[in-house]
Design a protein around this motif. Structure first.
Motif, PDB file in Angstrom:
ATOM      1  N   VAL A 168       1.533   6.614  -6.989  1.00 45.04           N
ATOM      2  CA  VAL A 168       0.400   7.467  -7.384  1.00 45.04           C
ATOM      3  C   VAL A 168       0.722   8.943  -7.130  1.00 45.04           C
ATOM      4  N   ILE A 169       1.282   9.242  -5.965  1.00 42.66           N
ATOM      5  CA  ILE A 169       1.578  10.634  -5.591  1.00 42.66           C
ATOM      6  C   ILE A 169       2.633  11.254  -6.502  1.00 42.66           C
ATOM      7  N   PHE A 170       3.689  10.476  -6.800  1.00 40.43           N
ATOM      8  CA  PHE A 170       4.807  11.008  -7.594  1.00 40.43           C
ATOM      9  C   PHE A 170       4.812  10.440  -9.021  1.00 40.43           C
ATOM     10  N   PHE A 171       3.623  10.089  -9.523  1.00 39.65           N
ATOM     11  CA  PHE A 171       3.556   9.452 -10.839  1.00 39.65           C
ATOM     12  C   PHE A 171       4.153  10.328 -11.936  1.00 39.65           C
TER      13      PHE A 171
ATOM     14  N   LEU B 266      13.092   5.684  -5.982  1.00 41.93           N
ATOM     15  CA  LEU B 266      12.826   4.425  -6.676  1.00 41.93           C
ATOM     16  C   LEU B 266      13.649   3.282  -6.086  1.00 41.93           C
ATOM     17  N   MET B 267      14.875   3.596  -5.649  1.00 40.03           N
ATOM     18  CA  MET B 267      15.695   2.585  -5.003  1.00 40.03           C
ATOM     19  C   MET B 267      15.073   2.105  -3.688  1.00 40.03           C
ATOM     20  N   VAL B 268      14.470   3.036  -2.967  1.00 43.98           N
ATOM     21  CA  VAL B 268      13.775   2.668  -1.720  1.00 43.98           C
ATOM     22  C   VAL B 268      12.596   1.748  -2.029  1.00 43.98           C
ATOM     23  N   LEU B 269      11.811   2.117  -3.043  1.00 48.47           N
ATOM     24  CA  LEU B 269      10.674   1.286  -3.435  1.00 48.47           C
ATOM     25  C   LEU B 269      11.135  -0.087  -3.897  1.00 48.47           C
TER      26      LEU B 269
ATOM     27  N   VAL C  94       0.839  -1.204   0.000  1.00 49.19           N
ATOM     28  CA  VAL C  94       0.000   0.000   0.000  1.00 49.19           C
ATOM     29  C   VAL C  94       0.874   1.255   0.000  1.00 49.19           C
ATOM     30  N   LEU C  95       1.927   1.241   0.823  1.00 48.18           N
ATOM     31  CA  LEU C  95       2.844   2.380   0.883  1.00 48.18           C
ATOM     32  C   LEU C  95       3.516   2.627  -0.463  1.00 48.18           C
TER      33      LEU C  95
END
Length: 279
Positions: free
Chosen positions: A151-154, A181-184, A144-145
């Protein structure tokens, strides 16, 4: 056989956990994988998925949740790779190769110190049928995170993926979105470890996204297709693993590969590319 599988879902709690977790992982890994292949960072995904191993081993030795150690080491590896690539004449793929092989070797040694070869096997190749309730809920929370961040930074992720120079000219902090993106990627790699293991995580990140790329003409469509393929691969792979008593994680990955193989020959974009190549 199909009826037995659905009956098992209704009867066995461990199979319910496995189904929910694998579907959630299919959705989130498919979404993040789109940005990974668009940025040409498939090797980075492979590196981080291997780099989390010493974090898992250290967490096991310290008696803490493996998510903590895995995330710390995954982020450390991504920072280290970026630092080496940006501050030396060494190319990116070389920095990635050195880092992920070193972290993998360290992880194997730490697992050996812990005297836990069974856990090493599960970490490397996954064990989706052994997912506990706490792991399932952590996976859902992380998914979800990650999806909320996308979505927020699309818009920012879209522009920095396709044209980082234009993004920089527009005043965007390209480095920030690279590290984001590395964190994701690290978060998804840690969650996917339970289903397919560190060896096969990169397949869940890359294969559904690559399959979607063969059909999609926009990033939004690609994200939806990739996540859908990830879900189908997870469901069918879990069914095969449970029904035939084979490794579910490997079945999930092979199912995704079959989807890609079919799409490689049937997708309109692929056929057009072949026709252009023949002219």
């Amino acid at each position: 056989m199909i009826m037995n599988f659905f009956a098992g879902i209704q009867e066995f709690h461990f199979l319910q956990n496995a189904l929910v977790t694998s579907i959630v992982i299919g959705i989130v890994s498919g979404a993040v994988g789109c940005f990974i292949i668009l940025r040409g960072m498939s090797l980075m995904g492979d590196a981080i998925s291997h780099a989390v191993l010493p974090g898992v081993a250290l967490s096991y030795l310290l008696g803490i949740n493996f998510f903590i150690g895995a995330i710390v080491f995954g982020l450390f590896a991504s920072v280290l790779i970026t630092y080496i690539k940006g501050n030396s004449i060494i190319k990116g793929d070389t920095a990635i190769g050195i880092t992920f092989s070193s972290f993998l070797a360290l992880g194997v040694i730490l697992i050996g110190v812990a005297n836990s070869s069974t856990d090493l096997f599960h970490i490397l190749f996954g064990n989706i049928l052994a997912v506990q309730d706490i792991d399932k809920w952590i996976t859902i929370a992380v998914a979800v995170l990650v999806l909320m961040v996308i979505v927020i930074f699309f818009k920012e992720l879209l522009i920095t993926s396709f044209d980082p120079l234009m993004a920089q000219a527009m005043g965007m902090n390209v480095s920030f979105f690279h590290y984001l993106l590395m964190v994701l990627l690290t978060l998804v790699s840690v969650t996917a470890m339970q289903s397919v293991g560190t060896i096969l995580i990169v397949a869940m990140l890359i294969t559904p996204a690559a399959t979607a790329y063969l059909y999609a003409n926009s990033l939004k469509v690609m994200l939806l297709l990739s996540s859908t393929i990830g879900v189908l691969s997870s469901f069918i792979g879990l069914f095969i693993g449970y029904s035939f008593n084979v490794a579910a994680g490997s079945s999930i990955v092979l199912t995704a590969a079959v989807f890609f193989g079919i799409s490689f020959f049937l997708s309109p974009k692929q056929r057009k590319a072949k026709r252009r190549g023949m002219q």
